[in-house]
Structure formats: structure tokens, C-alpha cells
Write an enzyme that holds these catalytic residues in place. Sequence first.
Site, PDB file in Angstrom:
ATOM      1  N   PRO A  11       0.830  -1.124  -0.039  1.00 15.74           N
ATOM      2  CA  PRO A  11      -0.123   0.144  -0.144  1.00 15.74           C
ATOM      3  C   PRO A  11       0.714   1.243  -0.048  1.00 15.74           C
ATOM      4  CG  PRO A  11      -0.119  -1.084   2.204  1.00 15.74           C
ATOM      5  CD  PRO A  11       0.807  -1.928   1.272  1.00 15.74           C
ATOM      6  N   GLU A  61       2.245  -6.661   8.906  1.00 13.40           N
ATOM      7  CA  GLU A  61       2.704  -5.325   8.902  1.00 13.40           C
ATOM      8  C   GLU A  61       3.446  -4.979   7.631  1.00 13.40           C
ATOM      9  OE1 GLU A  61       1.269  -2.880  10.913  1.00 13.40           O
ATOM     10  OE2 GLU A  61      -0.328  -4.531  11.441  1.00 13.40           O
ATOM     11  N   ARG A 118      -2.565  -9.218 -20.533  1.00 12.76           N
ATOM     12  CA  ARG A 118      -3.332  -8.823 -21.432  1.00 12.76           C
ATOM     13  C   ARG A 118      -2.689  -8.437 -22.750  1.00 12.76           C
ATOM     14  NH1 ARG A 118      -6.749  -5.096 -21.408  1.00 12.76           N
ATOM     15  NH2 ARG A 118      -8.590  -5.873 -22.644  1.00 12.76           N
ATOM     16  N   ASP A 178      -9.711   0.176 -25.344  1.00 13.52           N
ATOM     17  CA  ASP A 178     -10.086  -0.119 -23.976  1.00 13.52           C
ATOM     18  C   ASP A 178     -10.026   1.212 -23.025  1.00 13.52           C
ATOM     19  OD1 ASP A 178     -10.578  -2.946 -23.899  1.00 13.52           O
ATOM     20  OD2 ASP A 178      -8.552  -3.308 -23.226  1.00 13.52           O
TER      21      ASP A 178
END
Length: 227
Positions: A90, A117, A155, A170
Amino acid sequence: MKSIDIVSIFPEIIDLYLQNSPVTKSIPEKDIIIKTHQLRNFSEDKHSRVDDKQYGGDPGMVLMAEPLMKSIDYISGLRSSNPFTILMSPQGKKLDQNIILEILNNDNIAIVCGRYEGVDERFIEEKVNIEVSIGDFILSGGELPSLILLESLLRFIPGIIGNEKSLDNDTFGKNYKNLLKGPVYTRPKKIKDREVPQILLSGDHKKIEDWRKKISKNRTKERRKDL
């Protein structure tokens, strides 16, 4: 040939996707290798432990640097070169099309799934090329984010998508870049009182393209002003 190696303490999550995804089932074997690695196999602890309490007294466990480093060293030997190593975190750069294309410039890719963590910072300093986040929220581990990254990479591998020109159309593709794609329709022409826009039935490709670009710009302005 490209290789993508994924390191996790729960590789079975990744394996389940690899066994069942229509995307991975269409991978040309001569073009790409995807392999998962159990992080615990690189532990020297008799109980295969790969985490420990963090220094400083804060709660929560941290993945240890040494097993992680050994896993990347093993992959380096397996692929005969150092992989471009990605840590799902994150704290990383938010995943977007530009990052995907940057990663695809590398033939050997390693994805490390964080847990608890986080991971010992010394592993990041020693081995990680880029930390990648899928958004400003927290999950229990990096397995699901790694699958999102994996499919977004696959992809672009030739042979995966039936009509590769569809990639250009796209959202964020070559024909839209920083624009959201507009609405799409299929049969029937009418559902209750909602009809397919007449312009799409006209057969005039130039007018259809102009209409799509206009709708795309309006939708982007309405929904994603940050773009």
C-alpha cells in the site's frame, strides 16, 4: 520468452487462479512462464518461519528479509538473470497503465506478495525495483493485488486477447489514453423504453468515432476529473 515468478506464503491462492482463469489458459507456452514460489521454502528455521516481531515495540508481525532475499536469488539463478522485482504494498506507486507498460519492458519479472505489517525494509533496499499499490486501502496480503497486476500484464502478451486491436479501444488504451471509454451496447436494439443510440446503427464509421470521442470526454470530465 518472458517469465513471471510470484513469491507468497499462500501460493495456492495464485495457483487456483492460474488453473482456472480463461486468460492464463490461453497463454502460449513458448512465450511466457508463470511460476509460484512458497516463501517458507527459503526459511532456515526448523518450523519454516518467515515472520517475526518488529523492532520498536509496535504490534504486528513483519516478513523477514533473509527468506525474501533468498527467494529472489533463487529466481535469479532459475532465470539466469536478476528479475525486475515488484513488491505489492500500500506504500507503493498506484498501479496504472504506464506502470504496467514499464514492467512489461522486462523479460524476467518477480512479484512479491507482502503480508502482516509489511516486509523488512532491508529487503526492499536490497532487491526491490518498484513497490506497487492497487489503491488507497488495506488488504490482509498481496496475493489478490498480485493477481490484478498479473492479469493486467498478461493482456498485453500476444495471443492472450483474441482481437488485439481491442486493447487500443480499452479505457486508457492507445485510442483513449487518459480518457474513460464510453458506453457500449449489444442486442436487442430496445429494452423497455431504452434504445441503442441511432448513431451506432448508422454505419457511418467517422460519425460513430466522433460520437464515441465526445461521449468519452464528457464521461471522463464527469467521473474522473483527476485525469
